[in-house]
Design an enzyme around this catalytic site. Structure first.
Site, mmCIF file in Angstrom:
data_model
loop_
_atom_site.group_PDB
_atom_site.id
_atom_site.type_symbol
_atom_site.label_atom_id
_atom_site.label_comp_id
_atom_site.label_asym_id
_atom_site.label_seq_id
_atom_site.Cartn_x
_atom_site.Cartn_y
_atom_site.Cartn_z
ATOM 1 N N ARG A 53 0.823 -1.206 0.000
ATOM 2 C CA ARG A 53 0.000 0.000 0.000
ATOM 3 C C ARG A 53 0.861 1.261 0.000
ATOM 4 O O ARG A 53 0.504 2.266 -0.559
ATOM 5 C CB ARG A 53 -0.915 -0.024 1.249
ATOM 6 C CG ARG A 53 -1.695 1.246 1.516
ATOM 7 C CD ARG A 53 -2.766 1.448 0.442
ATOM 8 N NE ARG A 53 -3.567 2.639 0.661
ATOM 9 C CZ ARG A 53 -3.256 3.846 0.204
ATOM 10 N NH1 ARG A 53 -2.163 4.019 -0.495
ATOM 11 N NH2 ARG A 53 -4.045 4.883 0.430
ATOM 12 N N TYR A 54 1.998 1.219 0.722
ATOM 13 C CA TYR A 54 2.863 2.392 0.854
ATOM 14 C C TYR A 54 4.159 2.163 0.071
ATOM 15 O O TYR A 54 4.590 1.027 -0.107
ATOM 16 C CB TYR A 54 3.168 2.657 2.328
ATOM 17 C CG TYR A 54 1.911 2.875 3.136
ATOM 18 C CD1 TYR A 54 1.189 4.052 2.995
ATOM 19 C CD2 TYR A 54 1.423 1.897 3.987
ATOM 20 C CE1 TYR A 54 0.013 4.246 3.707
ATOM 21 C CE2 TYR A 54 0.248 2.082 4.707
ATOM 22 C CZ TYR A 54 -0.445 3.260 4.563
ATOM 23 O OH TYR A 54 -1.616 3.446 5.255
ATOM 24 N N ARG A 57 7.398 0.053 1.878
ATOM 25 C CA ARG A 57 7.220 -1.083 2.766
ATOM 26 C C ARG A 57 6.005 -1.926 2.381
ATOM 27 O O ARG A 57 5.057 -1.416 1.804
ATOM 28 C CB ARG A 57 7.083 -0.610 4.220
ATOM 29 C CG ARG A 57 5.982 0.425 4.458
ATOM 30 C CD ARG A 57 6.370 1.294 5.658
ATOM 31 N NE ARG A 57 5.316 2.190 6.100
ATOM 32 C CZ ARG A 57 5.056 3.378 5.559
ATOM 33 N NH1 ARG A 57 5.726 3.782 4.501
ATOM 34 N NH2 ARG A 57 4.123 4.148 6.065
ATOM 35 N N CYS A 66 -4.394 -16.916 15.222
ATOM 36 C CA CYS A 66 -3.897 -16.182 16.383
ATOM 37 C C CYS A 66 -4.002 -17.092 17.598
ATOM 38 O O CYS A 66 -4.672 -18.115 17.541
ATOM 39 C CB CYS A 66 -4.737 -14.927 16.607
ATOM 40 S SG CYS A 66 -4.588 -13.758 15.257
ATOM 41 N N CYS A 70 -9.230 -11.319 18.951
ATOM 42 C CA CYS A 70 -9.686 -10.075 19.579
ATOM 43 C C CYS A 70 -11.036 -9.681 19.006
ATOM 44 O O CYS A 70 -11.242 -9.726 17.788
ATOM 45 C CB CYS A 70 -8.690 -8.959 19.317
ATOM 46 S SG CYS A 70 -6.996 -9.415 19.732
ATOM 47 N N CYS A 73 -10.728 -6.983 16.254
ATOM 48 C CA CYS A 73 -9.751 -7.207 15.182
ATOM 49 C C CYS A 73 -10.176 -6.503 13.896
ATOM 50 O O CYS A 73 -11.341 -6.557 13.516
ATOM 51 C CB CYS A 73 -9.614 -8.705 14.924
ATOM 52 S SG CYS A 73 -8.498 -9.076 13.557
ATOM 53 N N ARG A 75 -8.810 -7.273 10.987
ATOM 54 C CA ARG A 75 -8.682 -8.229 9.874
ATOM 55 C C ARG A 75 -9.582 -9.447 10.080
ATOM 56 O O ARG A 75 -9.252 -10.554 9.681
ATOM 57 C CB ARG A 75 -7.223 -8.676 9.702
ATOM 58 C CG ARG A 75 -6.325 -7.620 9.117
ATOM 59 C CD ARG A 75 -5.168 -8.203 8.305
ATOM 60 N NE ARG A 75 -4.266 -7.158 7.855
ATOM 61 C CZ ARG A 75 -3.060 -6.929 8.366
ATOM 62 N NH1 ARG A 75 -2.571 -7.716 9.313
ATOM 63 N NH2 ARG A 75 -2.309 -5.946 7.914
ATOM 64 N N ASP A 230 -10.715 0.297 14.194
ATOM 65 C CA ASP A 230 -11.275 0.330 12.840
ATOM 66 C C ASP A 230 -12.722 -0.158 12.784
ATOM 67 O O ASP A 230 -13.168 -0.890 13.652
ATOM 68 C CB ASP A 230 -10.409 -0.514 11.892
ATOM 69 C CG ASP A 230 -9.075 0.150 11.634
ATOM 70 O OD1 ASP A 230 -9.085 1.329 11.261
ATOM 71 O OD2 ASP A 230 -8.043 -0.509 11.839
ATOM 72 N N ASP A 267 -6.915 4.340 10.479
ATOM 73 C CA ASP A 267 -7.021 4.163 9.039
ATOM 74 C C ASP A 267 -8.282 4.808 8.513
ATOM 75 O O ASP A 267 -9.362 4.626 9.063
ATOM 76 C CB ASP A 267 -7.000 2.674 8.692
ATOM 77 C CG ASP A 267 -5.575 2.175 8.561
ATOM 78 O OD1 ASP A 267 -5.034 2.284 7.445
ATOM 79 O OD2 ASP A 267 -4.998 1.733 9.568
ATOM 80 N N LYS A 274 -3.315 5.055 6.494
ATOM 81 C CA LYS A 274 -3.081 5.445 7.886
ATOM 82 C C LYS A 274 -2.820 6.941 7.975
ATOM 83 O O LYS A 274 -2.072 7.487 7.181
ATOM 84 C CB LYS A 274 -1.815 4.712 8.339
ATOM 85 C CG LYS A 274 -1.890 4.146 9.733
ATOM 86 C CD LYS A 274 -0.542 3.583 10.135
ATOM 87 C CE LYS A 274 -0.535 2.083 10.277
ATOM 88 N NZ LYS A 274 -0.091 1.401 9.061
HETATM 89 C C1 PLP Z 1 0.403 0.176 8.941
HETATM 90 C C2 PLP Z 1 0.808 -0.374 7.677
HETATM 91 C C3 PLP Z 1 2.167 -0.446 7.317
HETATM 92 C C4 PLP Z 1 3.264 -0.006 8.222
HETATM 93 O O1 PLP Z 1 3.217 1.362 8.393
HETATM 94 P P1 PLP Z 1 4.124 2.101 9.480
HETATM 95 O O2 PLP Z 1 3.529 3.455 9.562
HETATM 96 O O3 PLP Z 1 5.501 2.075 8.920
HETATM 97 O O4 PLP Z 1 4.049 1.348 10.749
HETATM 98 C C5 PLP Z 1 2.465 -0.943 6.072
HETATM 99 N N1 PLP Z 1 1.519 -1.369 5.213
HETATM 100 C C6 PLP Z 1 0.194 -1.325 5.538
HETATM 101 C C7 PLP Z 1 -0.809 -1.808 4.544
HETATM 102 C C8 PLP Z 1 -0.202 -0.825 6.786
HETATM 103 O O5 PLP Z 1 -1.500 -0.789 7.098
HETATM 104 S S1 SF4 Z 2 -6.071 -7.959 16.314
HETATM 105 FE FE1 SF4 Z 2 -6.720 -9.661 14.943
HETATM 106 S S2 SF4 Z 2 -4.811 -10.357 14.005
HETATM 107 FE FE2 SF4 Z 2 -4.229 -9.169 15.818
HETATM 108 S S3 SF4 Z 2 -4.055 -10.662 17.481
HETATM 109 FE FE3 SF4 Z 2 -6.129 -9.851 17.557
HETATM 110 S S4 SF4 Z 2 -7.336 -11.304 16.345
HETATM 111 FE FE4 SF4 Z 2 -5.205 -11.652 15.809
#
Ligand code: PLP
Ligand code: SF4
Length: 305
Positions: A53-54, A57, A66, A70, A73, A75, A230, A267, A274
């Site tokens: 996305r960025y 990285r 997991c 949570c 979560c 995701r 989120d 986000d 972010k």
């Molecule tokens: C949060 C995130 C990162 C890492 O971002 P940092 O600001 O460097 O911690 C990289 N890719 C995605 C898709 C993210 O959501």
């Molecule tokens: S936030 Fe989601 S991915 Fe992270 S530890 Fe909790 S359940 Fe697992």
């Protein structure tokens, strides 16, 4: 369902409110309000499990498992619809992306994989010339700290510029087992940062967070992000309004050491990414003259160049 079973570590702690509220599901909550993929990550999946996305990285979602799930979560989508992770595909993608210098290994929790599997991922990533930094995002320290053994640390410390980003939300999660695991990592020279989700009714109080951040820094963990929760399925009841979140940040900033301060981030929906917000301190600006509020709420005039 898998997420209602707890390992022995969590079973001993689940009677505490801070744990109960984070991990014990009311099964109806998963079908209520919220969105499937709040970060719109799907759109940025380039090869199985790789999110780009960025610019500099990428994230590898190496598993969807997991140690405990949570309720908030972001995701949750991956719990059911995970399309898997392929290391070869990810390595091939990264080989041709010279501007990518950092890989964030995430999930699920990467430590649900075996030490051997983690070693293999780290080894192959370390072999790429463009990859300068590897970060592992994990909740293992607060959900299964005994998973971190001396042998695990011996594997981790072999690889280049590795950082750990640990998920922790409440001071109750700092147990003697947590401290032991953190000590093993910190003593081996691997830097640790923390990520905390701001959660209504759990940690949305500056006194709780102050205690958490103080203790983390004492244990050699740098508070990195305080995340707004989120809009994933079932998350509504945990979400703290931005105004209140900034008010908490205001109460922390200046009153606790800068080393203990995370950034407040969340986000944007629809893939906006972010963003970081800071409480506003500039009250007024007239040309080069600023009226600024300090951490005590007192006003000062600043003549800029
Ligand atoms: C949060 C995130 C990162 C890492 O971002 P940092 O600001 O460097 O911690 C990289 N890719 C995605 C898709 C993210 O959501
Ligand atoms: S936030 Fe989601 S991915 Fe992270 S530890 Fe909790 S359940 Fe697992």
């Amino acid at each position: 369902m898998e997420f209602v079973k707890f390992n022995t570590y969590l079973t001993g702690l689940i009677h505490k409110n801070s744990f109960k509220k984070q991990f014990v599901f009311n099964l109806t909550e998963l079908v209520r309000s919220g969105v499937q993929d709040p970060l719109d990550e799907e759109k940025h999946i380039k090869t199985k499990g790789l999110i780009h996305r960025y610019p500099d990285r990428v994230v590898l979602t190496v598993t969807n498992r997991c140690f405990a799930y949570c309720r908030f979560c972001f995701r949750k989508n991956n719990w059911k619809n995970f399309s898997g992770f392929e290391l070869d595909g990810a390595i091939n993608y990264l080989k041709n992306k010279k501007h990518v210098r950092e890989v964030l290994i995430s999930g699920g929790d990467p430590f649900t994989l075996s030490d051997k599997q983690i070693d293999d991922i780290l080894f192959q990533l370390s072999n790429l010339n463009n990859i300068e930094v590897i970060r592992i995002g994990t909740r293992v320290f607060t959900s299964n700290p005994k998973r971190i053994k001396k042998e695990t640390v011996d594997i981790l410390k072999k690889h280049k510029s590795l950082w750990l980003a640990i998920h922790i939300n409440h001071p109750d999660e700092i147990t003697k087992e947590f401290k032991k695991a953190v000590d093993l990592i910190a003593n081996s020279g691997i830097p640790i940062v923390s990520q905390t989700v701001l959660l209504k009714g759990i940690n949305d109080d500056h006194r709780i967070l102050k205690k958490l951040f103080y203790t983390l820094v004492k244990l050699r963990i740098k508070p990195y992000y305080l995340f707004g929760c989120d809009q994933a399925l079932g998350n509504e009841k945990f979400r703290v309004p931005i105004e209140k979140s900034l008010d908490i940040m205001r109460k922390l900033r200046g009153n606790i050491s800068g080393l203990c301060m995370p950034s407040y981030a969340f986000d944007l929906p629809n893939g906006g990414g972010k963003i970081i917000l800071e409480p506003q301190n500039i009250l007024e600006r007239k040309k080069n003259i600023y009226r600024i509020k300090n951490f005590e709420g007192k006003e000062f005039v600043y003549n800029d160049i």
